[in-house]
Enzyme design. Structure first.
Site, mmCIF file in Angstrom:
data_model
loop_
_atom_site.group_PDB
_atom_site.id
_atom_site.type_symbol
_atom_site.label_atom_id
_atom_site.label_comp_id
_atom_site.label_asym_id
_atom_site.label_seq_id
_atom_site.Cartn_x
_atom_site.Cartn_y
_atom_site.Cartn_z
ATOM 1 N N GLU A 195 -71.525 -31.402 22.484
ATOM 2 C CA GLU A 195 -70.866 -30.110 22.734
ATOM 3 C C GLU A 195 -69.511 -30.311 23.396
ATOM 4 O O GLU A 195 -68.512 -29.681 23.011
ATOM 5 C CB GLU A 195 -71.749 -29.238 23.630
ATOM 6 N N SER A 264 -84.765 -44.009 15.311
ATOM 7 C CA SER A 264 -86.057 -44.575 14.939
ATOM 8 C C SER A 264 -86.264 -44.442 13.444
ATOM 9 O O SER A 264 -85.600 -43.653 12.775
ATOM 10 C CB SER A 264 -87.239 -43.902 15.653
ATOM 11 N N ASP A 336 -81.730 -29.606 18.700
ATOM 12 C CA ASP A 336 -80.727 -29.148 19.670
ATOM 13 C C ASP A 336 -81.453 -28.430 20.802
ATOM 14 O O ASP A 336 -81.649 -27.215 20.772
ATOM 15 C CB ASP A 336 -79.718 -28.219 18.994
ATOM 16 N N ASP A 339 -78.138 -26.809 25.855
ATOM 17 C CA ASP A 339 -76.971 -25.937 25.740
ATOM 18 C C ASP A 339 -76.198 -25.963 27.051
ATOM 19 O O ASP A 339 -76.797 -25.904 28.139
ATOM 20 C CB ASP A 339 -77.367 -24.486 25.424
#
Length: 822
Positions: A195, A264, A336, A339
């Site tokens: 971000e 991974s 996600d 924030d």
């Protein structure tokens, strides 16, 4: 003269003798902490005897009469082999490293105190189910039994490092295990950094198309389940403010740059796609390398049956592994789940911040950090409704935070009602895929793609809390948003049933390489940022290149070093450079370039440690990205430490006018993409020549692509570093299935620092033929033969048996420890 010579000889001999005595005493003290695996010991906290059988690879097989006693045995075994690692991880989560390491780790402690991971862990203890509380208590009792033994028998303080960094060790508690699990979530997180980076780049580039070039969305549809078998062979911007000094990277720091924030591989085959008629599962989780490594192999004998696989010292669970009926694997989902919120301060009262309902006082608490050999530091911790307030020095938050504002972080791992540990404990006793999927509902963080196989079925599901965002969220979570606007705030959790899942696909093959798994619009998406756009193409080819698979074909895929990226990018960037003109004179830059192009033209893209082509290719791509973007990004180009193949492909295919990146804005001529490719190749060859000479054919990729399993504390100490660091020449690279992620910066940007510390392949047609491996050794004691005894096996792509057969464990065991109730 003869007399003087005689005294010199005497003094020299005495000095040598004293030196040998000092070395002997030092060795004796350090070796006192070497564990004795063959003994009987009466301990407090057991209800019945526990037997810990160490097989010939030093993998402990814990046999107990109850689950509680089995967890006790695991705690004891972890503390025998990895006590220093466990206590360091605990101190990291607590924000107490500076008590041992002084001011070096002060900034790390400050940030961990602000996140309050340990406070969230303590609050989460009471949220666990009864079985998990039993496991946590018993595991802690096992660790503490080892601590008591060390103290009563004077066993060298438990680890060599304890002599150099003497600090008291407090008893282990259930919250410590949950805190280490949260610390793993921190090491796997990267969206906050993304971000901030996206915001900073958007301030440099006014054109949205150019922002989409340098920070591209992953192209194509999501891939998880393959189709039925068919051969593949035929926003918002913020004002810009003065830059701040970012926190320096430290081997003890859990804050990884976004390029190293977890990865991974995992893939599974249904019986119809298996030659032996049983399900297959392969998994190799990728984390930062260290000595000792993150993973520790173990087997537990539970009431539901035996379980075996990879554990993390400090956590009482098989994180990846199998039972007789079920196999489970994890890969980073790239959900996600973070924030960043910009909170507006009250101009009249900076102790308040704006909310949708007006100004509100911060939640505050003082915290004192004790520092070795220095006065303590008192800091004030602050929280908003959205999360903890973070300093501007972390991830350069100061560059995107306007004056009169602060930054706060919302993150699922900060939950004080975290039941992830209960999910991990429940998973070990699941009888089949269906029960394992039910257990997955309790996962909060870190979010993972959980790949499962039982005797008949295969499945993959995203586990972990998915934040619910409003459809009209200002930045869609891609950049910092204004915390006082209601539609930007999280609105709870998306139901677990809505998490992406793939169960019993018709094609019979499931897999994930951290690639995009689903292509859903915001706010039902998983992420805008994924970990892989390249390895997935090679995986598809290997999986669909044969109709049925075996354990060996899965191993072959795990160890595959062919770079899809090299095969696809080199023809693009070198299109106008191959075989042009007459040969240039020997010793000229033009001749060196011709030699490099000749080598690359005949290369099949295999990142083999013994070949020169991987180094030439990697250096060319690295120099090319710098040439393309430096004039537009300026100092920000240093943030882009790894070449992005999607960006380079967009430029060289001129997607949406992306070829404009080839023109250097500060120069009068209009450069072409061919010009930039040629100049970048020359840059790469100059860099190589300065370090390794002009004999390109004699270069070895493995000489620069060394796996750096370094001790995080002693790894830089002169002389001692040769004993504690494990360095190996390795194949693979950033975009191969045998992933060896390069560090991307420093004097050797191609050091291999992040990859598969654990590998496992499970065959349910014959479960005891399953195999696994870790990258260093079971012991954390550098004087132990088990400190690095698996390192060369791992480098060569070898495995050890992963059997639940007790007789096989006892055969040629290195010791049997019998713990009995006191």
């Amino acid at each position: 003269m003869a007399r003087l010579l005689k005294w010199v000889i005497r003094i020299t001999g005495a000095a040598l003798l004293l030196g040998l005595i000092a070395v002997g005493v030092f060795y004796m003290l350090l070796s006192r902490s070497l564990p004795d695996y063959d003994k009987s010991l009466a301990v407090s906290g057991l209800t019945a005897p526990v037997e810990i059988v160490r097989d010939n690879a030093n993998v402990p097989h814990v046999f107990a009469a109850s689950d509680r006693d089995a967890y006790f045995g695991l705690g004891y075994a972890h503390a025998q082999d990895r006590l220093w690692q466990m206590t360091t991880l605990r101190r990291t989560a607590q924000g107490r490293l500076s008590e041992v390491f002084g001011t070096r780790t002060l900034n790390i402690d400050k940030l961990l105190r602000r996140l309050d991971l340990y406070g969230a862990a303590r609050a989460s203890v009471e949220m666990q189910d009864s079985e998990t509380l039993i496991a946590l208590d018993a595991y802690a009792a096992g660790v503490n039994a080892r601590l008591e033994e060390i103290n009563s028998d004077a066993l060298g303080r438990g680890a060599p490092e304890m002599f150099l960094f003497n600090a008291p060790i407090s008893p282990w508690q259930p919250a410590d295990s949950i805190a280490i699990l949260k610390l793993m979530a921190l090491q796997l997180s990267g969206h906050l950094a993304h971000e901030v980076r996206r915001t900073r780049v958007s301030l440099m580039l006014n054109d949205k198309d150019r922002l989409r070039d340098i920070l591209p969305d992953d192209p194509g549809q999501g891939i998880a389940a393959l189709p039925e078998y068919a051969s593949l062979f035929p926003p918002q911007s913020l004002p810009r403010y003065a830059e701040t000094t970012r926190m320096p990277r430290d081997p003890l720091s859990p804050f990884a740059p976004p390029e190293l924030a977890g990865a991974s591989n995992a893939w599974a085959a249904a019986p119809a796609r298996s030659a032996a008629g049983g399900t297959l599962l392969a998994n190799d989780p990728h984390l930062g390398f260290s000595a000792p490594g993150v993973w520790y192999l173990a087997r537990l004998d539970l009431a539901s049956g035996g379980v075996i696989g990879g554990t993390i010292p400090g956590i009482p669970a098989i994180i990846v592994g199998r039972s007789a009926r079920l196999g489970w694997a994890v890969t980073s989902s790239y959900l996600d789940d973070q924030d960043l919120f910009i909170e507006k301060l009250n101009p009249e009262n900076p102790e308040q911040y704006q909310t949708p309902d007006g100004f509100k006082a911060f939640e505050t608490r003082n915290s004192i950090i004790q520092i070795k050999d220095h006065d303590p530091v008192t800091m004030t911790l602050r929280w908003t409704d959205n999360g903890p307030v973070l300093p501007g020095t972390h991830y350069d938050l100061g560059t995107v935070t306007p004056k009169g504002h602060v930054a706060a972080l919302a993150w699922t791992a900060l939950s004080r009602r975290d039941t992830t540990m209960s999910a991990a404990i429940e998973l070990m006793s699941a009888a089949d895929v269906s029960e394992a999927l039910e257990a997955g509902e309790r996962y909060i963080a870190p979010s993972q793609n959980l790949t499962l196989v039982d005797q008949n079925n295969i499945a993959m599901k995203l586990v972990g809390a998915m934040p619910r965002r409003a459809a009209d969220h200002e930045s869609q979570g891609r950049m910092p948003s204004r915390g006082w606007i209601a539609r930007n705030r999280w609105q709870g959790r998306i139901p677990y049933a809505d998490n992406p899942e793939f169960i019993a696909p018709r094609g019979g093959i499931l897999g994930n390489t951290n690639n995009k798994t689903v292509d859903q619009p915001f706010p039902n998406h998983v992420s805008f940022v994924w970990g892989d756009t390249q390895r997935i193409h090679r995986w598809e080819r290997l999986m669909q290149g044969r109709e049925v698979h075996t354990r060996d074909s899965f191993i072959e895929a795990q160890l595959d070093t062919v770079s899809f990226t090299a095969r696809s990018i080199l023809p693009l960037i070198g299109a106008d450079l191959w075989f042009t003109g007459t040969p240039s004179p020997e010793g000229t830059q033009e001749r060196l370039r011709e030699d490099a192009l000749r080598l690359l033209a005949d290369w099949n893209g295999e990142m083999n440690e013994h070949q020169p082509e991987p180094l030439i290719y990697a250096a060319w791509l690295r120099a090319l990205q710098v040439r393309l973007a430096k004039d537009e990004l300026g100092p920000l180009i240093e943030e882009f430490t790894h070449a992005d193949p999607v960006f380079i492909e967009r430029v060289y295919r001129d997607v949406d006018g992306a070829a404009i990146w080839c023109d250097v804005r500060q120069s009068s001529p209009q450069e072409t993409c061919t010009d930039i490719a040629r100049l970048a190749l020359d840059d790469a060859l100059v860099w190589i020549s300065d370090r390794y000479g002009n004999a390109l054919e004699s270069l070895r990729w493995g000489d620069v692509h060394q796996a750096t399993h370094d001790h995080p504390v002693l790894g830089e100490v002169p002389v001692l570093r040769y004993f504690v660091n494990i360095r190996q020449s390795t194949s693979g690279g950033d975009h191969t299935l045998l992933r060896g992620r390069t560090i991307g910066e420093g004097p050797n940007p191609y050091h291999n620092v992040h990859g598969a510390g654990y590998r496992g392949v499970y065959d349910f047609a014959d479960p005891d033929s399953s195999v696994f491996m870790i990258s260093t050794g079971q012991s954390g004691h550098f004087l132990s033969r088990h400190y690095d005894d698996m390192a060369q096996l791992w480098r060569r792509g070898e495995y050890i048996p992963m059997s639940l057969d007790p007789d096989l464990a006892r055969a040629a065991s290195v010791g049997v420890t019998l713990l009995s109730p006191r």
